[in-house]
Design an enzyme around this catalytic site. Sequence first.
Site, PDB file in Angstrom:
ATOM      1  N   LEU A 272       0.740  -1.106   0.329  1.00  0.00           N
ATOM      2  CA  LEU A 272       0.325   0.165  -0.172  1.00  0.00           C
ATOM      3  C   LEU A 272       0.666   1.451   0.104  1.00  0.00           C
ATOM      4  O   LEU A 272       0.761   2.314  -0.495  1.00  0.00           O
ATOM      5  CB  LEU A 272      -0.671   0.012   1.149  1.00  0.00           C
ATOM      6  CG  LEU A 272      -1.517   1.096   1.055  1.00  0.00           C
ATOM      7  CD1 LEU A 272      -2.347   1.383   0.408  1.00  0.00           C
ATOM      8  CD2 LEU A 272      -2.652   0.991   2.514  1.00  0.00           C
TER       9      LEU A 272
ATOM     10  N   TYR B  60      -1.416 -11.170  15.612  1.00  0.00           N
ATOM     11  CA  TYR B  60      -1.609 -10.291  13.928  1.00  0.00           C
ATOM     12  C   TYR B  60      -2.988  -9.339  14.753  1.00  0.00           C
ATOM     13  O   TYR B  60      -2.974  -8.297  14.586  1.00  0.00           O
ATOM     14  CB  TYR B  60      -1.241 -10.762  12.941  1.00  0.00           C
ATOM     15  CG  TYR B  60      -1.361  -9.656  12.247  1.00  0.00           C
ATOM     16  CD1 TYR B  60      -0.660  -8.828  11.868  1.00  0.00           C
ATOM     17  CD2 TYR B  60      -2.989  -9.155  11.311  1.00  0.00           C
ATOM     18  CE1 TYR B  60      -1.257  -7.926  10.477  1.00  0.00           C
ATOM     19  CE2 TYR B  60      -2.953  -8.720  10.744  1.00  0.00           C
ATOM     20  CZ  TYR B  60      -1.652  -7.932   9.929  1.00  0.00           C
ATOM     21  OH  TYR B  60      -2.739  -6.489   8.609  1.00  0.00           O
TER      22      TYR B  60
END
Length: 297
Positions: free
Chosen positions: A18, A131
């Site tokens: 990104l 995570y």
Amino acid sequence: MMNSPADKILVTGAKGQLGAEMMALLQRKGIVAVGYGRDGLDITDAEQVMDVMLRERPTHVIHAGAYTKVDDAEGDRDTAYLVNAYGTRNVAVAAAQAGSRLVYISTDYVFDGRAAHPYNEFEPVRPINRYGRSKWEGEQFVRQHHSRAFIVRTSWVFGAYGENFVKMILRKAQTESELQVVHDQVGCPTYTLDLSEAIIRLLATDKYGTYHITNSGTCSWHSFAAAIVAEAGLSTKVRPVGTSQFPRPARRPGYSVLEPMALRLNGFPLLRHWTEALQHFVKECMEKPQSDYNGKK
């Protein structure tokens, strides 16, 4: 508002999927931007983060840097929390001190995947892997330390930069006659180009808060892979298999479809369907040398 001569955007994780897409898009739009990868900015070093923020004095910060090794996080808890939680705290504190608006990139993995309907921004979170938990703690630090922030949850990201599922399937489909892909995990693919455009639209406003931003539509990993193979005009067979046949250290949510309620209620356009985004990306990928798309985080 964005696009004023005074605007300056600082992007963390600028070499990731990104971050690299965001830097390229900002450059095309003529918006001043500075990008920092891990080699230039250690977000776990609070003093360094503060020094960089106060030196650069960005008007906006897009915090895309993260520890994204989902399976490794199960055995390396400390690094996951150090980067995703405390690193995000450091960025949020420094951005607030510098007077910068902040975007924090989060994940669909803050949810447990037990819902029977898409998750909107007001649904209770319940991460089922480390995570996801570390990213949720990062969200909490943003809310605690920054009053002008956008928290953007996204999922199943693919694009021109770094490694991702679409590139992996394209690569394997060119050398293997059959692929096995799980059919019992459902979510929303997200094209980094479309996500980057949506983030820029957010930054032009004061409509702070949590946003779910993915391409429209849903699919399983299997149906996603089948669409990738078909779009590329390949004949590789894609066979559906259960998650149980591919045991991984980290549990994955079985259903992590994100509903873009916040985009809708705040008057932002929804992203195009993931099949349209995939078509655009595969066409771009096929037209450019493969080496252009082989970068890794």
